[in-house]
Design an enzyme around this catalytic site. Structure first.
Site, PDB file in Angstrom:
ATOM      1  N   LYS A   1      -5.320  38.863  -3.579  1.00 36.78           N
ATOM      2  CA  LYS A   1      -6.567  38.853  -4.332  1.00 36.78           C
ATOM      3  C   LYS A   1      -6.316  38.123  -5.651  1.00 36.78           C
ATOM      4  O   LYS A   1      -5.697  38.667  -6.568  1.00 36.78           O
ATOM      5  CB  LYS A   1      -7.082  40.263  -4.630  1.00 36.78           C
ATOM      6  CG  LYS A   1      -8.504  40.252  -5.200  1.00 36.78           C
ATOM      7  CD  LYS A   1      -8.811  41.400  -6.128  1.00 36.78           C
ATOM      8  CE  LYS A   1      -8.460  41.127  -7.550  1.00 36.78           C
ATOM      9  NZ  LYS A   1      -9.273  40.048  -8.206  1.00 36.78           N
TER      10      LYS A   1
ATOM     11  N   GLU B   1       4.146  43.285 -12.963  1.00 39.18           N
ATOM     12  CA  GLU B   1       4.535  42.354 -14.026  1.00 39.18           C
ATOM     13  C   GLU B   1       3.349  42.282 -14.966  1.00 39.18           C
ATOM     14  O   GLU B   1       2.315  41.704 -14.628  1.00 39.18           O
ATOM     15  CB  GLU B   1       4.885  40.980 -13.436  1.00 39.18           C
ATOM     16  CG  GLU B   1       5.613  40.071 -14.416  1.00 39.18           C
ATOM     17  CD  GLU B   1       4.677  39.149 -15.157  1.00 39.18           C
ATOM     18  OE1 GLU B   1       4.278  39.514 -16.291  1.00 39.18           O
ATOM     19  OE2 GLU B   1       4.334  38.085 -14.620  1.00 39.18           O
TER      20      GLU B   1
ATOM     21  N   CYS C   1       1.701  35.484 -20.272  1.00 37.47           N
ATOM     22  CA  CYS C   1       2.147  36.862 -20.510  1.00 37.47           C
ATOM     23  C   CYS C   1       3.418  36.923 -21.350  1.00 37.47           C
ATOM     24  O   CYS C   1       3.640  37.891 -22.074  1.00 37.47           O
ATOM     25  CB  CYS C   1       2.349  37.588 -19.182  1.00 37.47           C
ATOM     26  SG  CYS C   1       3.423  36.720 -18.018  1.00 37.47           S
TER      27      CYS C   1
ATOM     28  N   GLU D   1      -1.256  42.863 -27.315  1.00 39.14           N
ATOM     29  CA  GLU D   1      -1.292  41.552 -26.671  1.00 39.14           C
ATOM     30  C   GLU D   1      -2.679  40.931 -26.837  1.00 39.14           C
ATOM     31  O   GLU D   1      -3.687  41.550 -26.494  1.00 39.14           O
ATOM     32  CB  GLU D   1      -0.959  41.661 -25.178  1.00 39.14           C
ATOM     33  CG  GLU D   1      -0.919  40.305 -24.504  1.00 39.14           C
ATOM     34  CD  GLU D   1      -0.621  40.388 -23.022  1.00 39.14           C
ATOM     35  OE1 GLU D   1       0.106  39.520 -22.511  1.00 39.14           O
ATOM     36  OE2 GLU D   1      -1.127  41.323 -22.361  1.00 39.14           O
TER      37      GLU D   1
END
Length: 329
Positions: free
Chosen positions: A19, A95, A129, A228
């Site tokens: 997905k 992750e 990331c 983040e």
């Protein structure tokens, strides 16, 4: 990212259901054409588009799926773990996000450090990331670094525009949702009293363009330092000693990556071992190698690694078989 998951999963004998992100589905659909052309049997690689709340949730809760490997936000990672716990206890590898430190020591090749640090935070408009969003600079080179790093950020902003146009070096954010989220972080930095060294505003009046942004005069408790952002926003902080910067760099809930710039190899290796992150790059940034495992510590992930031989372990299970070849009772 699809290749990181598909290759080791299929190589170890699994079939996969993919997905992709709902905002970046096109390359995955193109891959569906390619795998068919390559001769994969029907049903080995399956790509299903949709929103995370529907398709992603269905995959996470499905009793017929024995493994989920996810790359994305920490919040979504928690939801996947919860769904696995409440259903068939499927294996999950995550992750997740990062707030990666970039450490510039006084003995670094400053010209190279500036270029790599700029790429480390501004590449792909900060939507990486492992982006080096917390930049720690030793006091002896702080002023010089900041001067040239500011110029590099401004240069990128001046060359923002159509990603398909020649000469463009800085494009838009992926969606309005992400644009608004990044701008809210920039506003929070300003409100908290951080100094906007460069950028800090949208570029132009069309699209989702944000100027590469650098904050200084920040404190560890600010949202722009701790959370983040996933955008072209970095903070620059001054440090004195090696011990101090290790403590500062590790003061985060994340642990995906880190970057060290020093011409002293012993120092670089020593600091690399002290940093709580799954990947460490020395005198470069986000320079991935397919044979080296990639994944995070702390809230940047768990359950396995992408890339390298370790990725094969992510998609296999250990079985013990005991055969009696002579023992009699």
């Amino acid at each position: 990212m699809l290749a990181w998951k598909i290759a080791p999963a299929v190589a170890t004998g699994n079939t996969v259901v993919i997905k992709p992100s709902e905002v970046t589905p096109l390359t995955a659909l193109k891959l569906a054409e390619v795998v068919k052309e390559a001769g994969f049997p029907p049903g080995v690689i399956n790509i299903v588009n949709g929103y995370g709340a529907t398709v992603g949730q269905a995959i996470s809760e499905h009793y017929g799926i024995e493994k989920v490997a996810f790359t994305g936000s920490t919040l979504t990672g928690r939801r996947i773990l919860k769904a696995a716990a409440e259903t068939n206890l499927k294996d999950v590898s995550l992750e997740l996000g990062g707030k990666s430190p970039t450490i510039i020591f006084e003995d670094a090749n400053l010209e190279q450090a500036i270029k790599w640090a700029a790429g480390g935070i501004f590449f792909n408009m900060g939507q990486v990331c492992s982006a080096g969003s917390r930049i720690f600079v030793q006091e002896g080179v702080y002023d010089k670094f900041l001067e040239h790093f500011t110029a590099a950020a401004k240069g990128l902003g001046d060359s923002a525009g159509d990603p398909f146009a020649a000469g463009t070096q800085h494009g838009p954010q992926v969606s309005k949702t992400q644009f608004d989220r990044i701008m809210s972080y920039i506003d929070s930095g300003k409100e908290a009293g951080a100094h906007v060294q460069v950028g800090g505003e949208r570029h132009g009046d069309k699209g989702f363009f944000i100027k590469p942004t650098v904050f200084t005069n920040v404190t560890p408790d600010m949202k722009i330092v701790r959370e983040e952002i996933f955008g072209p926003v970095g903070v620059v902080l001054k440090f004195k000693t090696e011990e101090e910067v290790i403590e500062l760099a590790n003061d985060t809930t994340y642990g995906l990556a880190s970057h060290i710039f020093s011409e002293n190899t012993s120092r670089a290796i020593r600091v690399a071992h002290a940093l709580e992150s799954g990947s460490v790059w020395v005198n470069c940034a986000n320079s991935l190698e397919i044979s080296v495992p990639f994944g995070g510590y702390k809230q940047s992930g768990n359950g396995g690694r992408d890339l390298g031989e370790y990725a094969l372990e992510t998609y296999t299970q250990v079985k013990g078989v005991h055969i009696n070849v002579g023992l009699k009772l």
